[in-house]
Scaffold this motif. Structure first.
Motif, PDB file in Angstrom:
ATOM      1  N   VAL A  98       8.843   8.045   3.542  1.00 13.68           N
ATOM      2  CA  VAL A  98       9.399   7.569   4.639  1.00 13.68           C
ATOM      3  C   VAL A  98      10.738   8.215   5.098  1.00 13.68           C
ATOM      4  CG1 VAL A  98      10.146   5.643   6.131  1.00 13.68           C
ATOM      5  CG2 VAL A  98       8.194   5.559   4.537  1.00 13.68           C
ATOM      6  N   GLY A  99      11.036   9.055   6.210  1.00 13.70           N
ATOM      7  CA  GLY A  99      12.109   9.707   6.402  1.00 13.70           C
ATOM      8  C   GLY A  99      13.332   8.678   6.879  1.00 13.70           C
ATOM      9  N   ASP A 100      13.230   7.796   7.234  1.00 15.95           N
ATOM     10  CA  ASP A 100      14.380   6.765   7.604  1.00 15.95           C
ATOM     11  C   ASP A 100      14.555   5.813   6.662  1.00 15.95           C
ATOM     12  OD1 ASP A 100      16.039   5.091   8.977  1.00 15.95           O
ATOM     13  OD2 ASP A 100      14.954   5.290  10.980  1.00 15.95           O
ATOM     14  N   LYS A 101      15.984   6.140   6.025  1.00 15.23           N
ATOM     15  CA  LYS A 101      16.345   5.285   4.991  1.00 15.23           C
ATOM     16  C   LYS A 101      16.589   3.576   5.416  1.00 15.23           C
ATOM     17  CE  LYS A 101      18.287   8.796   2.257  1.00 15.23           C
ATOM     18  NZ  LYS A 101      19.433   9.458   1.484  1.00 15.23           N
ATOM     19  N   ASP A 102      17.111   3.587   6.686  1.00 14.83           N
ATOM     20  CA  ASP A 102      17.460   2.122   6.986  1.00 14.83           C
ATOM     21  C   ASP A 102      16.091   1.477   7.248  1.00 14.83           C
ATOM     22  OD1 ASP A 102      19.934   3.195   7.438  1.00 14.83           O
ATOM     23  OD2 ASP A 102      19.781   3.570   9.287  1.00 14.83           O
ATOM     24  N   LEU A 103      15.193   2.013   7.371  1.00 17.80           N
ATOM     25  CA  LEU A 103      13.667   1.229   7.693  1.00 17.80           C
ATOM     26  C   LEU A 103      13.387   0.899   6.175  1.00 17.80           C
ATOM     27  CD1 LEU A 103      11.487   3.427  10.119  1.00 17.80           C
ATOM     28  CD2 LEU A 103      12.575   1.059  10.224  1.00 17.80           C
ATOM     29  N   VAL A 104      13.453   1.654   5.129  1.00 17.94           N
ATOM     30  CA  VAL A 104      13.321   1.451   3.937  1.00 17.94           C
ATOM     31  C   VAL A 104      14.057   0.129   3.196  1.00 17.94           C
ATOM     32  CG1 VAL A 104      13.201   2.295   1.275  1.00 17.94           C
ATOM     33  CG2 VAL A 104      12.533   3.794   3.235  1.00 17.94           C
ATOM     34  N   ASN A 105      15.503   0.427   3.619  1.00 22.59           N
ATOM     35  CA  ASN A 105      16.299  -0.692   3.029  1.00 22.59           C
ATOM     36  C   ASN A 105      15.897  -1.974   3.689  1.00 22.59           C
ATOM     37  OD1 ASN A 105      17.694   0.866   1.492  1.00 22.59           O
ATOM     38  ND2 ASN A 105      19.098   1.581   3.252  1.00 22.59           N
ATOM     39  N   ASN A 106      15.594  -2.098   5.177  1.00 24.00           N
ATOM     40  CA  ASN A 106      15.096  -3.179   5.910  1.00 24.00           C
ATOM     41  C   ASN A 106      13.760  -3.987   5.260  1.00 24.00           C
ATOM     42  OD1 ASN A 106      17.247  -3.129   7.555  1.00 24.00           O
ATOM     43  ND2 ASN A 106      16.266  -2.149   9.099  1.00 24.00           N
ATOM     44  N   LEU A 107      13.113  -3.136   4.652  1.00 23.25           N
ATOM     45  CA  LEU A 107      11.815  -3.464   4.222  1.00 23.25           C
ATOM     46  C   LEU A 107      12.075  -3.937   2.710  1.00 23.25           C
ATOM     47  CD1 LEU A 107       8.511  -3.517   4.051  1.00 23.25           C
ATOM     48  CD2 LEU A 107       8.603  -1.377   3.052  1.00 23.25           C
ATOM     49  N   LEU A 108      13.003  -3.539   1.895  1.00 24.50           N
ATOM     50  CA  LEU A 108      13.302  -4.026   0.788  1.00 24.50           C
ATOM     51  C   LEU A 108      14.115  -5.453   0.598  1.00 24.50           C
ATOM     52  CD1 LEU A 108      14.293  -0.783  -1.085  1.00 24.50           C
ATOM     53  CD2 LEU A 108      12.304  -1.948  -1.344  1.00 24.50           C
ATOM     54  N   THR A 109      14.732  -5.486   1.878  1.00 27.48           N
ATOM     55  CA  THR A 109      15.508  -6.614   1.768  1.00 27.48           C
ATOM     56  C   THR A 109      14.971  -7.828   2.583  1.00 27.48           C
ATOM     57  OG1 THR A 109      16.712  -5.931   3.667  1.00 27.48           O
ATOM     58  CG2 THR A 109      17.800  -5.583   1.862  1.00 27.48           C
ATOM     59  N   SER A 110      13.743  -7.602   3.397  1.00 25.90           N
ATOM     60  CA  SER A 110      13.197  -8.672   4.069  1.00 25.90           C
ATOM     61  C   SER A 110      12.144  -9.428   3.141  1.00 25.90           C
ATOM     62  CB  SER A 110      12.141  -7.844   5.060  1.00 25.90           C
ATOM     63  OG  SER A 110      11.282  -7.106   4.467  1.00 25.90           O
ATOM     64  N   GLU A 111      11.954 -10.438   3.486  1.00 24.41           N
ATOM     65  CA  GLU A 111      11.007 -11.564   2.640  1.00 24.41           C
ATOM     66  C   GLU A 111       9.566 -10.976   2.897  1.00 24.41           C
ATOM     67  OE1 GLU A 111      11.316 -15.580   4.117  1.00 24.41           O
ATOM     68  OE2 GLU A 111      13.468 -15.615   3.661  1.00 24.41           O
ATOM     69  N   VAL A 112       9.006 -11.084   1.633  1.00 18.02           N
ATOM     70  CA  VAL A 112       7.216 -10.878   1.646  1.00 18.02           C
ATOM     71  C   VAL A 112       6.568 -11.714   2.139  1.00 18.02           C
ATOM     72  CG1 VAL A 112       5.646  -9.754   0.067  1.00 18.02           C
ATOM     73  CG2 VAL A 112       8.066  -9.212  -0.198  1.00 18.02           C
ATOM     74  N   ASP A 113       5.660 -11.593   2.974  1.00 18.76           N
ATOM     75  CA  ASP A 113       4.679 -12.386   3.319  1.00 18.76           C
ATOM     76  C   ASP A 113       3.342 -12.272   2.656  1.00 18.76           C
ATOM     77  OD1 ASP A 113       2.909 -14.102   4.596  1.00 18.76           O
ATOM     78  OD2 ASP A 113       3.555 -13.762   6.764  1.00 18.76           O
ATOM     79  N   LEU A 114       3.158 -12.568   1.652  1.00 22.78           N
ATOM     80  CA  LEU A 114       1.906 -12.019   0.939  1.00 22.78           C
ATOM     81  C   LEU A 114       0.563 -12.369   1.622  1.00 22.78           C
ATOM     82  CD1 LEU A 114       2.897 -13.615  -2.949  1.00 22.78           C
ATOM     83  CD2 LEU A 114       2.938 -11.252  -1.672  1.00 22.78           C
ATOM     84  N   ASN A 115       0.661 -13.609   2.517  1.00 25.19           N
ATOM     85  CA  ASN A 115      -0.677 -13.876   3.388  1.00 25.19           C
ATOM     86  C   ASN A 115      -0.886 -12.707   4.217  1.00 25.19           C
ATOM     87  OD1 ASN A 115      -1.018 -16.456   1.833  1.00 25.19           O
ATOM     88  ND2 ASN A 115       0.342 -17.458   3.166  1.00 25.19           N
ATOM     89  N   ALA A 116       0.204 -12.364   4.899  1.00 28.23           N
ATOM     90  CA  ALA A 116       0.112 -11.184   5.861  1.00 28.23           C
ATOM     91  C   ALA A 116      -0.615  -9.935   5.350  1.00 28.23           C
ATOM     92  CB  ALA A 116       1.124 -11.084   6.594  1.00 28.23           C
ATOM     93  N   ILE A 117      -0.011  -9.819   4.227  1.00 29.81           N
ATOM     94  CA  ILE A 117      -0.454  -8.475   3.338  1.00 29.81           C
ATOM     95  C   ILE A 117      -1.957  -8.613   2.976  1.00 29.81           C
ATOM     96  CG2 ILE A 117      -0.097  -7.340   1.331  1.00 29.81           C
ATOM     97  CD1 ILE A 117       2.913  -7.785   1.435  1.00 29.81           C
ATOM     98  N   GLN A 118      -2.279  -9.790   2.401  1.00 32.73           N
ATOM     99  CA  GLN A 118      -3.556 -10.199   2.061  1.00 32.73           C
ATOM    100  C   GLN A 118      -4.649 -10.108   3.246  1.00 32.73           C
ATOM    101  OE1 GLN A 118      -4.801 -10.227  -1.131  1.00 32.73           O
ATOM    102  NE2 GLN A 118      -6.779 -10.059  -0.058  1.00 32.73           N
ATOM    103  N   ALA A 119      -4.235 -10.451   4.758  1.00 28.07           N
ATOM    104  CA  ALA A 119      -4.982 -10.414   5.623  1.00 28.07           C
ATOM    105  C   ALA A 119      -5.207  -9.126   6.310  1.00 28.07           C
ATOM    106  CB  ALA A 119      -4.496 -11.197   6.685  1.00 28.07           C
ATOM    107  N   SER A 120      -4.109  -8.383   5.983  1.00 23.46           N
ATOM    108  CA  SER A 120      -4.150  -6.819   6.681  1.00 23.46           C
ATOM    109  C   SER A 120      -4.857  -6.071   5.767  1.00 23.46           C
ATOM    110  CB  SER A 120      -2.778  -6.194   6.607  1.00 23.46           C
ATOM    111  OG  SER A 120      -2.932  -5.177   6.878  1.00 23.46           O
ATOM    112  N   ASN A 121      -4.933  -6.350   4.375  1.00 20.16           N
ATOM    113  CA  ASN A 121      -5.903  -5.687   3.478  1.00 20.16           C
ATOM    114  C   ASN A 121      -7.294  -5.949   3.695  1.00 20.16           C
ATOM    115  OD1 ASN A 121      -5.962  -3.984   0.906  1.00 20.16           O
ATOM    116  ND2 ASN A 121      -6.446  -5.688  -0.024  1.00 20.16           N
ATOM    117  N   ASP A 122      -7.527  -7.426   3.711  1.00 20.95           N
ATOM    118  CA  ASP A 122      -8.854  -7.692   4.106  1.00 20.95           C
ATOM    119  C   ASP A 122      -9.427  -6.976   5.341  1.00 20.95           C
ATOM    120  OD1 ASP A 122      -8.944  -9.193   1.812  1.00 20.95           O
ATOM    121  OD2 ASP A 122      -8.381 -11.366   2.983  1.00 20.95           O
ATOM    122  N   ARG A 123      -8.763  -6.951   6.427  1.00 16.52           N
ATOM    123  CA  ARG A 123      -9.144  -6.471   7.472  1.00 16.52           C
ATOM    124  C   ARG A 123      -9.469  -4.964   7.295  1.00 16.52           C
ATOM    125  NH1 ARG A 123      -4.958  -9.392  10.075  1.00 16.52           N
ATOM    126  NH2 ARG A 123      -3.836  -7.794  10.192  1.00 16.52           N
TER     127      ARG A 123
END
Length: 569
Positions: free
Chosen positions: A26-51
């Motif tokens: 990913v070219g934008d480091k701020d986006l990466v930092n925001n992703l790393l510091t945000s809370e992980v919603d495992l349910n949303a990830i699982q739902a996205s993976n299922d879809r």
């Protein structure tokens, strides 16, 4: 890119997906930092993976069993047969309309102009009293009168005496003065001789007289002899049927001139001429003599066989040549005129038939459109009169668009009508054809001509096997139509047996026989397709299946291209 290359490309993409580690830069480091510091919603990830897994299959089963292939081919073969059946039903409708309109509609009207024995009077038919024209009927009556009555020799033996101006000389009673042809002809012959020339018998060679001081010193009576007798000439069929002249008197004069021609005259002994009388020369020569039955006439009168043969052949050749010349002239002219007439009749029948057929076909299509889409569908103005006007305008435009086909139909009909008339003339030289047979020949020739045209000039893109297959259908169609014409009279008789139906017999016969013939044509054509003599249907079925497979693959590849585009692979 063909289907195989596209398939290989898709397979390579699948392998590439399987080998991916799931990470991307990913070219934008701020986006990466925001992703790393945000809370992980495992349910949303699982739902996205299922879809994702539901929408995209990254491990497709590309193995195909033989049973799956057979099932797919069976479905496609059934689709092919279903399409053929739909074509059969459509063809049946067209064949029924075409049969009612053409061979059993217009064909019946044209057939009313047909004649027993055809359009040209042949010798075979003339003998039976079957003639094509009123003039030929008069010729037949004249011939029958000559055969069954005593021959009137006066036109042959006497001429009307005329003055220098060519006017008839009358006696005191106002009757024409007549001169003996035999006397005047002998005088004409004698005047051509020089003094010292002899007059020899045409049959014996004996000297009958000698010219001296402008006169003939006769050793015995000299008679003018018709080698072929007046009776033979007058009673000969060809001398009546092919005689020159457009009335009885002119035809009589022509036969008189035949008998008087120098090729049919000779000088002989008077007693010999009386003995021969009206008999055939060779037959008379071989017959027993009446005075001395122990001898033949040839022996009794001491004839020269070589001279008899010479005179006999001279006369026969002349008469046969004249008859043949007149026959070719008369029948050639009649055949040319009637063939052209038959060609026009058949051409008009086919051209008008095509127009009528197209009209009814368009009517049915409009009715189908009304049933499916409503009365005023595809019409600018929904008022009744305007809708009717617009629909009939569409029908007129549709018919007008077929003008080339109408011209072709006329040309094909003209040629078949012309040829069928020629064949009818030839057939009637040996056997008499009735009106129905003439019609069967005409319709049969039309089908044969279409078949030959299909074989010799197949449409562009059609193989020889396909042309032969279609030609066999055309010939079979012609045979069915001929069969329909053959039973038409029986059906017509059955319908007329019912008093209430008799006024409508012709119409009902046309519809019934036309309908049955149309259905029979469809079934015969279907049978030919099934038998498939030239393996054309197998080729068509293969082409149909390959086309469907290609279309299915094309759809699949298009969908996969869209998926790949969504995944940005």
């Amino acid at each position: 890119m063909n289907s195989i290359e596209r398939f290989k490309k898709k397979k390579a993409i699948l392998q590439k997906i399987e080998q991916r580690n799931g990470l991307s830069l990913v070219g934008d480091k701020d986006l990466v930092n925001n992703l790393l510091t945000s809370e992980v919603d495992l349910n949303a990830i699982q739902a996205s993976n299922d879809r994702l897994n539901e929408q995209y299959d990254f491990n497709p089963d590309i193995k195909v069993t033989y049973q799956e292939v057979d099932d797919l081919l069976l479905i496609m073969k059934n689709d092919f047969d279903g399409q053929r059946f739909n074509d059969l039903v459509s063809a049946c409708k067209k064949d029924v309309i075409s049969a009612i309109v053409n061979p059993f509609g217009l064909g019946m009207l044209v057939a009313r102009l047909d004649k027993n024995g055809g359009n040209v009077t042949t010798i075979h038919n003339f003998e039976q009293g079957i003639t094509a024209t009123a003039e030929d009927k008069q010729r037949y009556n004249e011939w029958q009168n000559a055969v069954n009555s005593t021959i009137n020799r006066e036109p042959y033996d006497f001429d009307i005496k005329k003055d220098k101006n060519g006017n008839s000389i009358k006696n005191k009673n106002g009757e024409n003065v007549k001169t003996s042809f035999n006397t005047s002809k002998k005088k004409e012959i004698f005047n051509k001789l020089d003094n010292g020339d002899t007059v020899n018998s045409g049959y014996t060679g004996e000297i009958l007289g000698k010219k001296s001081n402008g006169n003939i010193d006769k050793n015995q009576q000299i008679d003018l002899e018709h080698i072929t007798s007046v009776e033979k000439i007058e009673r000969n069929l060809k001398n009546h049927l092919f005689s020159k002249g457009d009335n009885s008197e002119s035809r009589q004069n022509y036969r008189v001139n035949l008998a008087r021609d120098e090729n049919n005259l000779t000088l002989v002994e008077g007693n010999l001429n009386k003995s021969k009388n009206c008999h055939d020369l060779k037959e008379w020569a071989n017959d027993k003599n009446r005075t001395d039955p122990s001898k033949t006439n040839s022996e009794f009168y001491k004839t020269n066989q070589e001279l008899i043969n010479k005179e006999y052949e001279k006369s026969k050749k002349f008469l046969e040549k004249e008859a043949l010349h007149n026959q070719l002239k008369k029948q050639g002219k009649e055949t040319a005129i009637t063939s052209a007439t038959e060609g026009v009749k058949m051409g008009v029948q086919q051209a008008v038939g095509l127009v009528i057929y197209e009209f009814f076909d368009a009517i049915f299509d409009e009715l189908e459109d009304i049933y499916q889409n409503g009365f005023s569908s595809n019409c600018v103005d929904d008022r009744f009169i305007h809708v009717v006007k617009e629909r009939f305008s569409r029908i007129a435009i549709r018919i007008a668009s077929r003008w080339k086909d109408v011209g072709t139909a006329f040309a094909d009909g003209f040629i078949s009508g012309l040829l069928s008339n020629l064949v009818t003339v030839v057939i009637n030289m040996f056997v008499r054809t009735g009106k129905r047979m003439v019609r069967m020949i005409r319709e049969g020739f039309f089908s044969l001509l279409r078949a030959i045209k299909m074989l010799c000039f197949p449409p562009q893109g059609m193989t020889s096997a396909q042309a032969a297959h279609e030609a066999s259908k055309l010939i079979a169609t012609g045979l069915v139509v001929i069969g329909g014409i053959a039973i038409e009279q029986h059906i017509d008789t059955m319908i007329k047996a019912a008093p209430m139906l008799e006024p409508l017999a012709d119409i009902l016969t046309s519809i019934l026989i036309g309908g049955l013939t149309g259905v029979a044509v469809t079934l015969i054509v279907y049978a030919i397709d099934k038998i498939d003599f030239f393996q054309v249907n197998e080729h068509d079925k293969h082409t149909f299946i390959m086309h469907k497979l290609e279309n299915s693959l094309s759809v699949m590849f298009t969908e996969s291209d869209l998926i790949i585009a969504d995944m940005k692979i």
